[in-house]
Design a protein around this motif. Sequence first.
Motif, PDB file in Angstrom:
ATOM      1  N   ALA A 132       0.890  -1.062   0.123  1.00  0.00           N
ATOM      2  CA  ALA A 132       0.184   0.046  -0.038  1.00  0.00           C
ATOM      3  C   ALA A 132       0.861   1.155   0.048  1.00  0.00           C
ATOM      4  CB  ALA A 132      -0.780  -0.151   1.286  1.00  0.00           C
ATOM      5  N   MET A 133       2.064   1.310   0.707  1.00  0.00           N
ATOM      6  CA  MET A 133       2.973   2.354   0.862  1.00  0.00           C
ATOM      7  C   MET A 133       3.529   2.520  -0.485  1.00  0.00           C
ATOM      8  SD  MET A 133       4.496   2.226   4.581  1.00  0.00           S
ATOM      9  CE  MET A 133       5.082   0.815   4.687  1.00  0.00           C
ATOM     10  N   LYS A 134       3.943   1.603  -1.114  1.00  0.00           N
ATOM     11  CA  LYS A 134       4.391   1.464  -2.786  1.00  0.00           C
ATOM     12  C   LYS A 134       3.502   2.077  -3.497  1.00  0.00           C
ATOM     13  CE  LYS A 134       6.746  -1.286  -6.032  1.00  0.00           C
ATOM     14  NZ  LYS A 134       7.299  -2.659  -6.424  1.00  0.00           N
ATOM     15  N   GLN A 135       2.203   1.848  -3.457  1.00  0.00           N
ATOM     16  CA  GLN A 135       1.039   2.093  -4.217  1.00  0.00           C
ATOM     17  C   GLN A 135       0.963   3.746  -4.050  1.00  0.00           C
ATOM     18  OE1 GLN A 135      -0.284   0.372  -6.774  1.00  0.00           O
ATOM     19  NE2 GLN A 135      -1.051   2.507  -7.266  1.00  0.00           N
ATOM     20  N   LEU A 136       1.311   4.294  -2.843  1.00  0.00           N
ATOM     21  CA  LEU A 136       1.114   5.733  -2.524  1.00  0.00           C
ATOM     22  C   LEU A 136       2.445   6.545  -3.081  1.00  0.00           C
ATOM     23  CD1 LEU A 136      -0.515   5.419   0.880  1.00  0.00           C
ATOM     24  CD2 LEU A 136      -1.516   6.261  -1.119  1.00  0.00           C
ATOM     25  N   LYS A 137       3.305   5.693  -3.644  1.00  0.00           N
ATOM     26  CA  LYS A 137       4.779   6.414  -4.266  1.00  0.00           C
ATOM     27  C   LYS A 137       5.533   6.760  -3.229  1.00  0.00           C
ATOM     28  CE  LYS A 137       2.694   6.033  -8.357  1.00  0.00           C
ATOM     29  NZ  LYS A 137       1.626   5.681  -8.116  1.00  0.00           N
ATOM     30  N   LEU A 138       5.660   6.233  -2.034  1.00  0.00           N
ATOM     31  CA  LEU A 138       6.648   6.399  -1.149  1.00  0.00           C
ATOM     32  C   LEU A 138       7.802   5.763  -1.503  1.00  0.00           C
ATOM     33  CD1 LEU A 138       4.605   5.821   2.324  1.00  0.00           C
ATOM     34  CD2 LEU A 138       4.655   7.910   0.771  1.00  0.00           C
ATOM     35  N   SER A 139       9.100   6.284  -1.345  1.00  0.00           N
ATOM     36  CA  SER A 139      10.174   5.732  -1.795  1.00  0.00           C
ATOM     37  C   SER A 139      10.575   4.572  -0.817  1.00  0.00           C
ATOM     38  CB  SER A 139      11.471   6.646  -1.401  1.00  0.00           C
ATOM     39  OG  SER A 139      11.311   6.846  -0.271  1.00  0.00           O
ATOM     40  N   GLN A 140      11.308   3.728  -1.493  1.00  0.00           N
ATOM     41  CA  GLN A 140      11.950   2.389  -0.919  1.00  0.00           C
ATOM     42  C   GLN A 140      12.553   2.601   0.429  1.00  0.00           C
ATOM     43  OE1 GLN A 140      14.526  -0.434  -2.906  1.00  0.00           O
ATOM     44  NE2 GLN A 140      13.544  -0.033  -4.654  1.00  0.00           N
TER      45      GLN A 140
END
Length: 516
Positions: free
Chosen positions: A185-193
């Motif tokens: 979900a955090m990846k989907q929100l475009k949060l960096s690695q």
Amino acid sequence: MLKQTRFNQFFCYLFGFGSLAAIIWMIETALVLPRQNALFSIFTVHLSIVQIQQLNWFALGLAILILGSVFVVNRWLSKREPIKLNFDLIFWIELIIYTILICMFVYVFGINKAVDDSQFVLNAAKQLKTLGNLHSNAYMYLNPQNLFLMFVYIGLEKIFGAQIFAILGFFILIQLLTIVIVYAAMKQLKLSQIVRFIAIQLLFLAVQLMFHSLIMYTDTLAIFFISLSFYCLCKYLTVTHQRNFWLILACLLGSLGYLSKGTVLIYMIAIAVFLFIYEARFKKFYAVFPIGILMIFIFAWNQLIVGVKVFEDANYGMPNTHYIMMGTSNFDLANRDADKNKSLIVGAYNTPDFQYSKKLYYDEQQSKEKVSQAQLTIFKNRISQLSISELLEALNYKVATTWSSGDLKATFDLKRASTKSWRIKYLEYGNFAKFIYVLMTSMQLLAYVVLALGSLKLLKRHDSILLFSSIFIAGYFCFILLWESNPRYSLVVLPFAAIVLGRLVTLNQNKYLSNK
């Protein structure tokens, strides 16, 4: 991104201040009114109230130090070249190590028994398999909210046989998948690695989540479905194609979560309120989707239960007023011994209340309307006998029941689930027990502080993710204030805290880079 309108601004302030007030109240009870009761920790029951308060203050300081370090490190990294490490790969390696540690914990502490409600539901599953119905099962007739869990048990038994380790392994897997879904979900929100890797550590370190998965009960299922539903909601907010598909899927998964645990109703209402605020013009009609889909799910589920004749009649399930009545148990604090108040549990499961409802509804077969009236009469009498100050004091104790403990009833249940009592004492006495308690409490308080910062940030920046988390936290807190309370109920905030932490770090980083 949430549109900057006066309409949206009003709700951002409403839910921002509402959730902030709720979180401050949660933290206050942890620092001022911790409970000296084994239900909240088998370690602290041997300590004085002052000693518990000191540990909780230390845990809060540790939580603030960790949070401050996250922002400082993130600021420092923003000044340098991007780190050429694959943090996604490191996450998967960490997950594997985490899985091995869970298995080691299960083996070392001998966790291989169902306890409390899990055992009742497991017994019901065996009865249904043997007799084909639950006609004589008073527990399930009065608590049909556990039917979904019962069918999960039955399904696992059909696949793997009557092995408790199959059920245990399934719930461990569900817990691991929850962490993966929150990370996705955090990846989907475009949060960096690196940001999502840092934020997900909250779920790895909050061992109370892992402990509860070993209890094999509805909380783990509910958090899983909520996290999966929220991932779909994130897709809805970020993609440009098939948005309606992701919204409907989010509602369907949330409805499954409701079947696993009734408190997921607040999550579904939060989606509806969020959509009404977030969408513009005719799309505000989308707010009907969550409630409409949920009602269809409930109707279909009830028809299924009646159709296969699980119970003798279709009147199964105590009136909801039972839980409202039970939510006022031990509200009368006057003339109580001060020492007893240290261990007093207010608003939680109460045997006399349960037996009273069982007598009316199951033994005497009175109608739901009559039982509800009797329960509401008791509720009103308990409230009317209190002054405003006494009511506030009782509510403060009730908030402490759900929100003051980082343990969340985990070690209490693990002690009963263990077949190696000499090993479980390491969670009850000594430095290791103290370390585990401080770790759980600091992570729980870190979650509260992160959510409080998210509410504060919402007042300045009208962000959709921060708005949703504030709507859910404010609504959930108010619901538990009215409903039966339980330390386990506060588990659900942890996945949202991890996502909000990642969001806050990203917003802080973007602000710093824009000011350079």
